[in-house]
Design a protein around this motif. Structure first.
Motif, PDB file in Angstrom:
ATOM      1  N   ALA A  51       0.830  -1.207   0.000  1.00 61.58           N
ATOM      2  CA  ALA A  51       0.000   0.000   0.000  1.00 61.58           C
ATOM      3  C   ALA A  51       0.863   1.255   0.000  1.00 61.58           C
ATOM      4  O   ALA A  51       0.598   2.214  -0.740  1.00 61.58           O
ATOM      5  N   THR A  56      -1.404   3.889  -1.967  1.00 66.18           N
ATOM      6  CA  THR A  56      -2.817   3.669  -1.677  1.00 66.18           C
ATOM      7  C   THR A  56      -2.972   3.281  -0.213  1.00 66.18           C
ATOM      8  O   THR A  56      -2.031   3.390   0.576  1.00 66.18           O
ATOM      9  N   THR A  57      -4.163   2.817   0.150  1.00 63.16           N
ATOM     10  CA  THR A  57      -4.444   2.425   1.529  1.00 63.16           C
ATOM     11  C   THR A  57      -4.524   0.910   1.633  1.00 63.16           C
ATOM     12  O   THR A  57      -4.545   0.193   0.621  1.00 63.16           O
ATOM     13  N   THR A  59      -7.110  -0.640   2.523  1.00 60.63           N
ATOM     14  CA  THR A  59      -8.391  -0.987   1.895  1.00 60.63           C
ATOM     15  C   THR A  59      -8.240  -1.157   0.388  1.00 60.63           C
ATOM     16  O   THR A  59      -8.855  -2.047  -0.216  1.00 60.63           O
TER      17      THR A  59
END
Length: 555
Positions: A51, A56-57, A59
């Motif tokens: 991530a 990004t995350t 999730t």
């Protein structure tokens, strides 16, 4: 009545040369199965690092993992049918090329979109082409007597990848980079492609040739959509709720979206079956002959496959959580603790057919589920707040023997239940069932764990005199959607940041440790019940390896 193949669809007999070639290609097919399964388990232990690298995350990476599972499950049946149209060796080769392109793209991904295109889509499509072809290529490269050992080794390679994934991912993430795992896959795919020259190919079936080699695009769309909706619903059930929506989850007509997704997927799959029957009535080539699933032996094999992968996925969800979160072991140490399962699995999958070539498949399958039940039960009994990582050794050994015993028989049972010409078709259905079982196993184990953890933790803090009543009430409100599965260190950090007094924080940490064990026990108890139920659903597994049946007239 003697079973026989129709002359027009007969495959080449497996003579001495074919057997020798089969022995040469078995490591190739096992390596392909290993690669198909390795990615998810590697990614699961590298989520935070990946991530951060692609901006990004967590999730976002979990979404990519979900999408990879969806793509595989959705296109398995189509992949099996393409093998019948083009030839399974050709489709296997095509799948390897697509998979290799996906691995290369993933290794250089700079953002989530590229990662999802390379890993979730391209590798998912590649796996959907490769895995049904592997089932068919074992059938075409091995005579029936040697198939249990061959299928056992191929299935063992996939299960070992699940166990080895945390170790591989932990080593590369810690000392090099997760990107090297995918770059290495490109090299392995290149070796596999070079070795495919020795495989005995399965020709396109006469029905396919007569139909001009056309694929049922409507059927492919219906099956992909229906399967994707069902699998996605199952994967989201832990966070959205199965029927009643979880707090903060979307609400569709007063219910959780999950139940609507599953119902919609089931309705579309019903339409898919009716469409296949319609095409067969018009003497057109169908993606899947529904009559195939009326074979009792095949259904029994698929049912056992479903439960095998459900239990396998559930165990690989619960045990690493205990080792990495409850005990705080690193990804590498967690992988080492799972190695007994890998070793026992390989020994059982390869050793049982070799040592007991005439063993009853039904007896071996029942012994496999019994070993899984025993291993899970021992794990439940050994779980305690003060227990160490050594308690997983015997449960993992028994679970490995159980999965290995199942792997040594089920592949041969399902494929031998039908004519060899339909092995790719069976491979598509088989891999769809195993993907569904794995999805349900992870979702069910996770849902029960979180529910039991939350109930036990809230009960503990409410009854603990060291925890103020107002803080216990606040915890009940905050954790209404489920308590997170946290290590002691992570919980202490959060409590310190919230300004909770040290004595109260210590009491809450103790209650959380007890609740963690309660959640793990509840999840394992569910798996034990499922293993016991699976044990009693094996009566249709043959006592002897079944002879292949000819394809229905006109197909």
């Amino acid at each position: 009545m003697t079973r026989r193949r129709t002359a027009g669809n007969r495959l080449p007999e497996a003579g001495p040369g074919a057997v020798a070639a089969g022995r040469a290609v078995l490591p190739t097919l096992a390596a392909a199965q290993f690669l198909m399964t390795l990615d998810s388990s590697v990614m699961n232990v590298s989520i935070a690092t990946v991530a951060a690298d692609v901006g990004t995350t967590v999730t976002g990476i979990q979404t990519a993992i979900t999408f990879y599972t969806l793509v595989m499950a959705a296109f398995m049946i189509t992949g099996g049918r393409l093998g019948q149209i083009l030839g399974h060796r050709r489709v296997f080769t095509l799948g390897c090329v697509v998979y290799g392109c996906g691995s290369l793209t993933t290794s250089v991904a700079g953002n989530l979109a590229v990662l999802m295109f390379g890993w979730s889509f391209l590798e998912g499509v590649g796996a959907a082409l490769i895995m049904p072809a592997v089932v068919a290529l074992v059938a075409s490269n091995f005579p029936p007597g040697q198939r249990p050992r061959a299928y056992g080794l191929v299935a063992a390679a996939g299960a070992i990848a699940v166990a080895a994934g945390p170790l591989v991912g932990g080593l590369f993430t810690t000392y090099l980079s997760w990107r090297w795992v995918f770059a290495g896959e490109v090299l392995v795919v290149g070796v596999i492609l070079w070795l495919t020259r020795g495989m005995a190919a399965t020709p396109a079936t006469t029905t396919t040739t007569a139909a001009g080699g056309r694929l049922d695009l409507v059927g492919a769309a219906l099956s992909a959509t229906g399967l994707a909706l069902v699998v996605y619903g199952v994967l989201r059930s832990g966070s959205w709720g199965l029927v009643r929506p979880a707090p903060g989850a979307p609400v569709w007509l007063g219910l959780s979206p999950v139940i609507w997704l599953i119902l919609a997927g089931g309705a579309i799959l019903w339409l898919f079956v009716r469409w296949q029957e319609h095409r067969l009535a018009r003497h057109a080539v169908a993606l899947l002959d529904p009559a195939l699933l009326r074979d009792r032996t095949l259904r029994a094999g698929l049912t056992s496959f479903f439960f095998q992968y459900l239990l396998q996925a559930g165990l690989f969800f619960v045990v690493p959580l205990y080792l990495s979160v409850a005990l705080g072991l690193s990804a590498v140490a967690t992988g080492v603790r799972l190695l007994p399962l890998s070793v026992a699995l390989l020994v059982a999958a390869v050793g049982i057919p070799r040592a007991f070539p005439r063993a009853s498949p039904r007896r071996v399958v029942r012994s496999g589920f019994l070993a899984l039940f025993a291993g899970i039960t021992i794990m439940i009994a050994a779980l305690d707040v003060g227990a160490g990582p050594e308690i997983v050794t015997w449960p993992m050994l028994l679970a490995g023997l159980g999965v290995g015993a199942l792997a040594s028989q089920l592949g041969s049972v399902t494929v031998s239940a039908v004519a060899d010409e339909r092995s790719g078709e069976v491979g598509g259905v088989q891999n769809t069932v195993t993907n569904l079982g794995a999805s349900i196993g992870t979702a069910a184990a996770g849902a029960v764990l979180v529910s039991a953890l939350t109930t036990s933790f809230l009960t503990g803090v409410q009854q603990d005199p060291a925890v103020p009543a107002d803080l216990a009430t606040h915890a009940e409100v905050r954790l209404s959607e489920g308590a997170p599965f946290l290590s002691d260190q992570d919980l202490k950090t959060r409590l310190d940041e919230a300004g909770v007094p040290p004595d109260t924080a210590e009491a809450i940490t103790t209650d959380n440790a007890d609740a963690r064990i309660a959640g793990l026990r509840a999840s394992l108890s569910l798996l034990a019940v499922i293993a016991l139920a699976a044990l009693f659903l094996t009566r249709r597994i043959p006592s002897r390896q079944p002879a292949p049946t000819p394809p229905p007239a006109g197909t």
